[in-house]
Structures are given as structure tokens and as C-alpha cells.
Design a protein around this motif. Structure first.
Motif, mmCIF file in Angstrom:
data_model
loop_
_atom_site.group_PDB
_atom_site.id
_atom_site.type_symbol
_atom_site.label_atom_id
_atom_site.label_comp_id
_atom_site.label_asym_id
_atom_site.label_seq_id
_atom_site.Cartn_x
_atom_site.Cartn_y
_atom_site.Cartn_z
ATOM 1 N N LEU A 11 35.708 31.357 50.507
ATOM 2 C CA LEU A 11 37.190 32.245 51.743
ATOM 3 C C LEU A 11 37.959 30.944 51.826
ATOM 4 N N ILE A 12 39.350 31.154 51.009
ATOM 5 C CA ILE A 12 40.297 30.697 51.456
ATOM 6 C C ILE A 12 41.469 30.763 52.141
ATOM 7 N N THR A 13 42.159 30.032 52.715
ATOM 8 C CA THR A 13 42.810 30.387 54.385
ATOM 9 C C THR A 13 44.172 29.918 53.149
ATOM 10 N N GLY A 14 45.284 31.547 54.416
ATOM 11 C CA GLY A 14 46.514 31.622 53.757
ATOM 12 C C GLY A 14 46.787 32.030 52.657
ATOM 13 N N ALA A 15 45.587 32.515 52.143
ATOM 14 C CA ALA A 15 45.745 33.440 50.316
ATOM 15 C C ALA A 15 47.718 33.578 49.998
ATOM 16 N N ASN A 16 47.953 34.536 50.616
ATOM 17 C CA ASN A 16 49.204 34.574 50.156
ATOM 18 C C ASN A 16 50.155 33.608 50.172
ATOM 19 N N GLY A 17 49.794 32.416 50.163
ATOM 20 C CA GLY A 17 50.675 31.395 49.836
ATOM 21 C C GLY A 17 50.656 30.978 48.277
ATOM 22 N N TYR A 18 52.057 30.457 48.064
ATOM 23 C CA TYR A 18 51.829 29.861 46.583
ATOM 24 C C TYR A 18 50.973 29.798 45.584
ATOM 25 N N VAL A 19 50.426 28.217 46.569
ATOM 26 C CA VAL A 19 49.389 27.565 45.882
ATOM 27 C C VAL A 19 47.864 28.214 45.767
ATOM 28 N N ALA A 20 48.452 28.488 46.984
ATOM 29 C CA ALA A 20 46.584 29.648 47.377
ATOM 30 C C ALA A 20 46.529 31.161 46.663
ATOM 31 N N ALA A 21 47.687 31.595 46.410
ATOM 32 C CA ALA A 21 47.491 32.977 45.430
ATOM 33 C C ALA A 21 47.354 32.243 43.953
ATOM 34 N N ARG A 22 47.210 31.353 43.778
ATOM 35 C CA ARG A 22 47.156 31.015 41.930
ATOM 36 C C ARG A 22 45.475 30.674 42.025
ATOM 37 N N THR A 23 45.263 29.651 43.472
ATOM 38 C CA THR A 23 43.824 29.500 43.493
ATOM 39 C C THR A 23 42.836 31.077 43.937
ATOM 40 N N VAL A 24 43.117 32.061 43.739
ATOM 41 C CA VAL A 24 42.614 33.148 44.399
ATOM 42 C C VAL A 24 42.019 33.590 43.065
ATOM 43 N N GLU A 25 43.082 33.346 42.439
ATOM 44 C CA GLU A 25 43.174 34.233 40.431
ATOM 45 C C GLU A 25 42.260 33.186 39.620
ATOM 46 N N SER A 26 42.759 31.679 39.994
ATOM 47 C CA SER A 26 41.708 30.986 39.536
ATOM 48 C C SER A 26 39.720 31.225 39.510
ATOM 49 N N LEU A 27 39.819 31.644 40.637
ATOM 50 C CA LEU A 27 37.833 31.963 41.530
ATOM 51 C C LEU A 27 37.719 32.918 40.689
ATOM 52 N N LEU A 28 38.984 34.644 40.853
ATOM 53 C CA LEU A 28 38.767 35.191 40.318
ATOM 54 C C LEU A 28 38.271 35.444 39.133
ATOM 55 N N LEU A 29 38.330 34.719 38.111
ATOM 56 C CA LEU A 29 39.018 34.624 36.852
ATOM 57 C C LEU A 29 37.878 33.466 36.418
ATOM 58 N N ALA A 30 37.070 32.521 36.933
ATOM 59 C CA ALA A 30 35.761 31.664 37.205
ATOM 60 C C ALA A 30 34.592 32.737 37.533
ATOM 61 N N GLY A 31 34.803 33.968 38.279
ATOM 62 C CA GLY A 31 33.906 35.057 38.009
ATOM 63 C C GLY A 31 33.351 34.292 39.985
ATOM 64 N N TYR A 32 34.124 34.377 40.460
ATOM 65 C CA TYR A 32 34.142 34.241 41.996
ATOM 66 C C TYR A 32 34.512 35.240 42.608
ATOM 67 N N SER A 33 33.198 35.603 43.962
ATOM 68 C CA SER A 33 34.399 35.854 44.487
ATOM 69 C C SER A 33 35.132 35.875 46.108
#
Length: 355
Positions: A11-33
């Protein structure tokens, strides 16, 4: 990739923010949903559009309009394996500390309380800040994870609504992180807890800005130097002289979740470079000859130290009187920071279309 095949749901809070968006991408690339929270579902559309098509199926979005409301994350946290709390008020121009500190403290409490209701949660990561470390008002410092910015809370107590905006911001980050550790001590949760304390964050956003005014304020200095109309001395690099690449910040969220035995109960000060605006201009003029006449020359080489390492990578070292020790994150994770020149080059590539 289906969610059943991923390493887990974060779970990522504030997922559309500058830092959070890159974090979403990194988690997905690392194999997480990933399940992301936003205030309104429509605000997540640019995030979806910016991700590669093959990653989108492992991202879901839920609406949490008020991150201070009791139980606001209870539904969002169901079934997740980890939580990264990134949503927070960010500004250097706050004028009233009371509502800012209220949101900072209550939002982290709501996220922790909800995480504690889900037995699957194994890791909790707070996106804190160097503002919770660097004491307000000091001209010299040598900082690491053992230091706290208690001075900002004291200034708010004394000055109230007359407190400068950047001090209010520091107080909010200090208060939020202290709330995290106090809650841990009182509740002894069954999940690990980590705080990340990045310096001023720069680098290419995942979600492209629609105009120069839409560039996140922490990295806009790259565009301002590139655009060339503002004197270098008038371009603000931000509240803190230390800097770090946004992709390193996102990487450390993934690391903290993936390596609980190394990240539990840890703070990580994330700091990779000391780079005044003159250094940014020098890098752009060197790496992009086509912009040499556009970017103001200033006084090349003045105000910073650039060291060439054995592998040819150039480091921008902190001066002795203003040191941020970000080496713990490197030593624990086993990965160096992205070279500062690469951060500037990638930022130029992201913003040059606005010229």
C-alpha cells in the motif's frame, strides 16, 4: 504478471505524488503489486498512463479523501503485506503551524492504526525527511541518523503563527517521525518499521509535467538553469544543501520492504551530493553543448568540489562545515547512489521539451 505471482501487495499513500509515483514504479519493477491511495480516483489517471502497459495490471487505486480521518485506511490496508506512508503536506511557505502539524501527526497515526488491523502486514516505511534531522537555524553541521531537529518544534512553540514556513515544514516532519517511533514503543507492532530521511530530492519525474509550472518544486531548479533567463544567483536549489536522486529514494523504499532484517527500526539519511546552482550550470554546459549559449555561465567551478573517482564517476562532496552522512544507506543496501551528473542529465532530458 498477475497479482498472485507477485512478491506481495504494498500500500502506497499519496500514490500520484512526485516521490510516490516513482516508488510505485520501482515496486512494480521489483515484482510487487501495488495499491495506491489518492484523494480522487481521476487524479491517478496520469500515473496509469505513465507506467509501461505490462505493469498497469498490478496497480490498483483507491480513494482516501481525508488521510486524518479515523479508520480512513482500514479498507485500503486489507490484504496488504507492507505499507509505505508517503502522503504528507510539503511546502516552504506554510503560515500556520497548527494545521500542518495536525495533518502530519494524525495521518501517520491513521496509517499505523490501520496497518495494525491487518495481520498480513510485515513492513511499514515512513517517508520522513532530512528536515527531521537538520536543526533549524544552524550554519554548520555534521549530520547522521542520530540527530533530531528538535529546534524546529521549540521555535513553533515560541513563535506560533510567526514561525517561518521552512521551520514549520521541519517541525511537521520531526513531529510526524517522532509520532512513528512513539507509536512503535507503545504498541510493539508485529511489523518492521523504517524511516527514510532524504535530502532535497531531484531528478526526472515518472509523470511528465504539462508545463514548466507543473514541475515539482524540489527539482525545478534543473529546468530553471536550463531555461537560462534567471540569473544563477536567483535560482533556488531548495531548503537544504544536500541532494539525492528521486530514484534512489524509491529504491530505498523497495529495499526496506524486501529486507526487513536489515531495515527494521532504522532511519536512513539519504544524501548523495552537494551541488550549488553553479555546479548544475557547469554540468549542463559540459554535457549539453547545444545549450551552452542558453545556460548562464556564472563562475565555473566556484563554490563546490568535484572529485573524479577511480571508475571515472565524478562525486560532488559535502564541505566539511556542512556534511550530510548518507553512507549508511549505501553500506546497508550494498548499492551506491546514482551519480549526481546523471541526475542532472536525466532531468534535462525530461524538461528540455519545454524550451
Amino acid at each position: 504478471m498477475s497479482s498472485q505471482q507477485t512478491k506481495g501487495l504494498v500500500l502506497i499513500t499519496g500514490a500520484n505524488g512526485y516521490v510516490a509515483a516513482r516508488t510505485v514504479e520501482s515496486l512494480l519493477l521489483a515484482g510487487y503489486s501495488v495499491r495506491g491511495t489518492v484523494r480522487s480516483l481521476s487524479s491517478a489517471e496520469p500515473l496509469y498512463a505513465s507506467l509501461p502497459a505490462h505493469l498497469r495490471s498490478d496497480l490498483s487505486i483507491v480513494s482516501v479523501p481525508d488521510i486524518t480521518s479515523p479508520g480512513c485506511f482500514d479498507d485500503a490496508v486489507k490484504g496488504v503485506d507492507a505499507v509505505a506512508h508517503i502522503a504528507a503536506p510539503v511546502s516552504a511557505t506554510f503560515s500556520d503551524p497548527e494545521p500542518v502539524l495536525k495533518v502530519a501527526k494524525e495521518s501517520i497515526l491513521r496509517a499505523l492504526e490501520s496497518a495494525a488491523t491487518e495481520p498480513k502486514v510485515k513492513s511499514f516505511v515512513l517517508m520522513s525527511s532530512v528536515a527531521a534531522i537538520k536543526p533549524s537555524g544552524e550554519d554548520t553541521w555534521d549530520l547522521d541518523e542520530n540527530v533530531w531537529n528538535d529546534a524546529s518544534l521549540e521555535m513553533v512553540e515560541k513563535m506560533g503563527k510567526n514561525t517561518p514556513g521552512f521551520v514549520i515544514y521541519g517541525a511537521s516532519k520531526t513531529a510526524a517521525e517522532k509520532t512513528l517511533w512513539k507509536w512503535r514503543d507503545e504498541n510493539k507492532p508485529g511489523f518492521t518499521i523504517t524511516a527514510l530521511n532524504p535530502c532535497f530530492i531531484a531528478g526526472p519525474p515518472l509523470v511528465p509535467a504539462s508545463s514548466p509550472n507543473g514541475i515539482n518544486f524540489t527539482t525545478k531548479f534543473i529546468y530553471d538553469v536550463l531555461e537560462g533567463s534567471t540569473p544563477l544567483s536567483d535560482i533556488s536549489r531548495g531548503m537544504f544543501p544536500g541532494l539525492v536522486d528521486i530514484r534512489d529514494v524509491a529504491r530505498m523504499v523497495v529495499f526496506s520492504i524486501s529486507n526487513p532484517e536489515k531495515s527494521n527500526n532504522q532511519r536512513f539519511l539519504l544524501a548523495s551530493a552537494f551541488s550549488p546552482i553553479q555546479a548544475v550550470a557547469d554540468i549542463i554546459r559540459e554535457k549539453f553543448p547545444e545549450y551552452r549559449d542558453r545556460v548562464q555561465k556564472g563562475s565555473p567551478g566556484k563554490g563546490y568540489t568535484r572529485m573524479v573517482q577511480a571508475d571515472g564517476v565524478k562525486s560532488y562532496d559535502f564541505p566539511q562545515q556542512q556534511r550530510y552522512n548518507g553512507r549508511k544507506a549505501v553500506e546497508v543496501s550494498g548499492q551506491e547512489y546514482i551519480p549526481w551528473e546523471q541526475t542532472i542529465v536525466d532531468g534535462v532530458e525530461a524538461f528540455k521539451g519545454f524550451l
